[in-house]
Write a protein that holds these residues in place. Structure first.
Motif, mmCIF file in Angstrom:
data_model
loop_
_atom_site.group_PDB
_atom_site.id
_atom_site.type_symbol
_atom_site.label_atom_id
_atom_site.label_comp_id
_atom_site.label_asym_id
_atom_site.label_seq_id
_atom_site.Cartn_x
_atom_site.Cartn_y
_atom_site.Cartn_z
ATOM 1 N N GLY A 1 28.774 15.101 34.585
ATOM 2 C CA GLY A 1 29.932 14.535 33.907
ATOM 3 C C GLY A 1 31.197 15.319 34.181
ATOM 4 N N ALA A 2 32.227 15.019 33.404
ATOM 5 C CA ALA A 2 33.549 15.612 33.614
ATOM 6 C C ALA A 2 33.588 17.056 33.144
ATOM 7 C CB ALA A 2 34.599 14.796 32.874
ATOM 8 N N TRP A 3 34.516 17.811 33.731
ATOM 9 C CA TRP A 3 34.758 19.172 33.290
ATOM 10 C C TRP A 3 35.440 19.146 31.944
ATOM 11 C CZ3 TRP A 3 37.227 21.879 38.151
ATOM 12 C CH2 TRP A 3 36.249 22.039 39.129
ATOM 13 N N GLU A 4 35.173 20.137 31.150
ATOM 14 C CA GLU A 4 35.845 20.269 29.856
ATOM 15 C C GLU A 4 36.835 21.421 29.959
ATOM 16 O OE1 GLU A 4 34.820 21.396 25.231
ATOM 17 O OE2 GLU A 4 33.190 21.094 26.646
ATOM 18 N N PHE A 5 38.095 21.160 29.632
ATOM 19 C CA PHE A 5 39.113 22.204 29.655
ATOM 20 C C PHE A 5 39.102 22.936 28.316
ATOM 21 C CE2 PHE A 5 40.587 19.463 33.016
ATOM 22 C CZ PHE A 5 41.048 20.358 33.953
ATOM 23 N N ILE A 6 39.008 24.257 28.377
ATOM 24 C CA ILE A 6 39.012 25.095 27.190
ATOM 25 C C ILE A 6 40.043 26.184 27.423
ATOM 26 C CG2 ILE A 6 37.654 26.673 25.759
ATOM 27 C CD1 ILE A 6 35.145 25.201 26.681
ATOM 28 N N SER A 7 40.869 26.444 26.420
ATOM 29 C CA SER A 7 41.866 27.498 26.582
ATOM 30 C C SER A 7 41.164 28.851 26.648
ATOM 31 C CB SER A 7 42.862 27.485 25.431
ATOM 32 O OG SER A 7 42.234 27.859 24.224
ATOM 33 N N LEU A 8 41.727 29.772 27.398
ATOM 34 C CA LEU A 8 41.144 31.093 27.535
ATOM 35 C C LEU A 8 41.055 31.786 26.176
ATOM 36 C CD1 LEU A 8 40.011 33.272 29.363
ATOM 37 C CD2 LEU A 8 42.353 34.045 29.789
ATOM 38 N N GLU A 9 42.054 31.603 25.338
ATOM 39 C CA GLU A 9 42.032 32.253 24.025
ATOM 40 C C GLU A 9 40.916 31.726 23.128
ATOM 41 O OE1 GLU A 9 45.499 29.485 21.963
ATOM 42 O OE2 GLU A 9 45.994 31.482 22.685
ATOM 43 N N ALA A 10 40.328 30.584 23.462
ATOM 44 C CA ALA A 10 39.220 30.044 22.673
ATOM 45 C C ALA A 10 37.906 30.767 22.985
ATOM 46 C CB ALA A 10 39.064 28.548 22.934
ATOM 47 N N ILE A 11 37.834 31.440 24.122
ATOM 48 C CA ILE A 11 36.573 32.082 24.508
ATOM 49 C C ILE A 11 36.696 33.584 24.765
ATOM 50 C CG2 ILE A 11 35.559 29.973 25.438
ATOM 51 C CD1 ILE A 11 36.329 31.010 28.241
ATOM 52 N N MET B 1 47.791 24.568 30.606
ATOM 53 C CA MET B 1 47.667 23.162 30.297
ATOM 54 C C MET B 1 47.284 23.039 28.828
ATOM 55 S SD MET B 1 45.095 20.375 32.076
ATOM 56 C CE MET B 1 45.708 20.766 33.673
ATOM 57 N N SER B 2 48.039 22.296 28.074
ATOM 58 C CA SER B 2 47.737 22.139 26.655
ATOM 59 C C SER B 2 46.637 21.114 26.474
ATOM 60 C CB SER B 2 48.995 21.705 25.890
ATOM 61 O OG SER B 2 49.293 20.352 26.173
ATOM 62 N N GLY B 3 46.080 21.080 25.273
ATOM 63 C CA GLY B 3 45.025 20.124 24.977
ATOM 64 C C GLY B 3 45.452 18.687 25.172
ATOM 65 N N LYS B 4 46.731 18.413 24.906
ATOM 66 C CA LYS B 4 47.246 17.054 25.080
ATOM 67 C C LYS B 4 47.369 16.682 26.551
ATOM 68 C CE LYS B 4 49.746 17.004 20.739
ATOM 69 N NZ LYS B 4 51.040 16.932 20.074
ATOM 70 N N GLU B 5 47.669 17.693 27.391
ATOM 71 C CA GLU B 5 47.831 17.432 28.818
ATOM 72 C C GLU B 5 46.506 17.389 29.556
ATOM 73 O OE1 GLU B 5 50.235 20.660 30.027
ATOM 74 O OE2 GLU B 5 52.050 19.892 29.096
ATOM 75 N N ALA B 6 45.490 18.012 28.997
ATOM 76 C CA ALA B 6 44.192 18.098 29.668
ATOM 77 C C ALA B 6 43.534 16.727 29.746
ATOM 78 C CB ALA B 6 43.290 19.074 28.934
ATOM 79 N N LYS B 7 43.043 16.407 30.918
ATOM 80 C CA LYS B 7 42.323 15.153 31.117
ATOM 81 C C LYS B 7 40.959 15.490 31.689
ATOM 82 C CE LYS B 7 46.441 12.450 32.092
ATOM 83 N NZ LYS B 7 47.148 11.627 33.065
ATOM 84 N N ALA B 8 39.989 14.665 31.400
ATOM 85 C CA ALA B 8 38.652 14.866 31.951
ATOM 86 C C ALA B 8 38.734 14.727 33.467
ATOM 87 C CB ALA B 8 37.680 13.865 31.369
ATOM 88 N N VAL B 9 38.178 15.678 34.176
ATOM 89 C CA VAL B 9 38.230 15.685 35.631
ATOM 90 C C VAL B 9 36.813 15.809 36.164
ATOM 91 C CG1 VAL B 9 39.025 16.938 37.662
ATOM 92 C CG2 VAL B 9 40.492 16.783 35.658
#
Length: 77
Positions: free
Chosen positions: A22-32, A1-9
């Motif tokens: 609060g909402a989950w934060e989506f972070i790409s695996l390569e960021a961590i 899921m790209s940053g543009k497609e990610a929505k707060a869930v």
């Protein structure tokens, strides 16, 4: 899921201590995490220093001595 497609869930089910978090934060695996492409020659590993999913213990219990080694010439480090 790209940053543009990610929505707060906000999940429907949560442990009590996280219900107001609060909402989950989506972070790409390569960021961590880093992708490692290094290889180690089979002659340089042993049952004592080889770690795979087969000799990892559950619940952060560590690792045991490997029962077998891979049959390829090199493995990821």
């Amino acid at each position: 899921m790209s940053g543009k497609e990610a929505k707060a869930v906000v999940p429907k089910l949560r442990f009590p201590e996280f219900r107001e978090a609060g909402a989950w934060e989506f972070i790409s695996l390569e960021a961590i995490a880093l992708l490692v492409n290094d290889r180690v020659q089979l002659k340089d590993i042993s049952n004592v220093n080889y770690v795979s999913t087969e000799n990892m213990l559950p619940n952060f219990g560590g690792v045991t001595i490997a029962n077998k080694l891979p049959t390829v010439n090199s493995v990821s480090s």
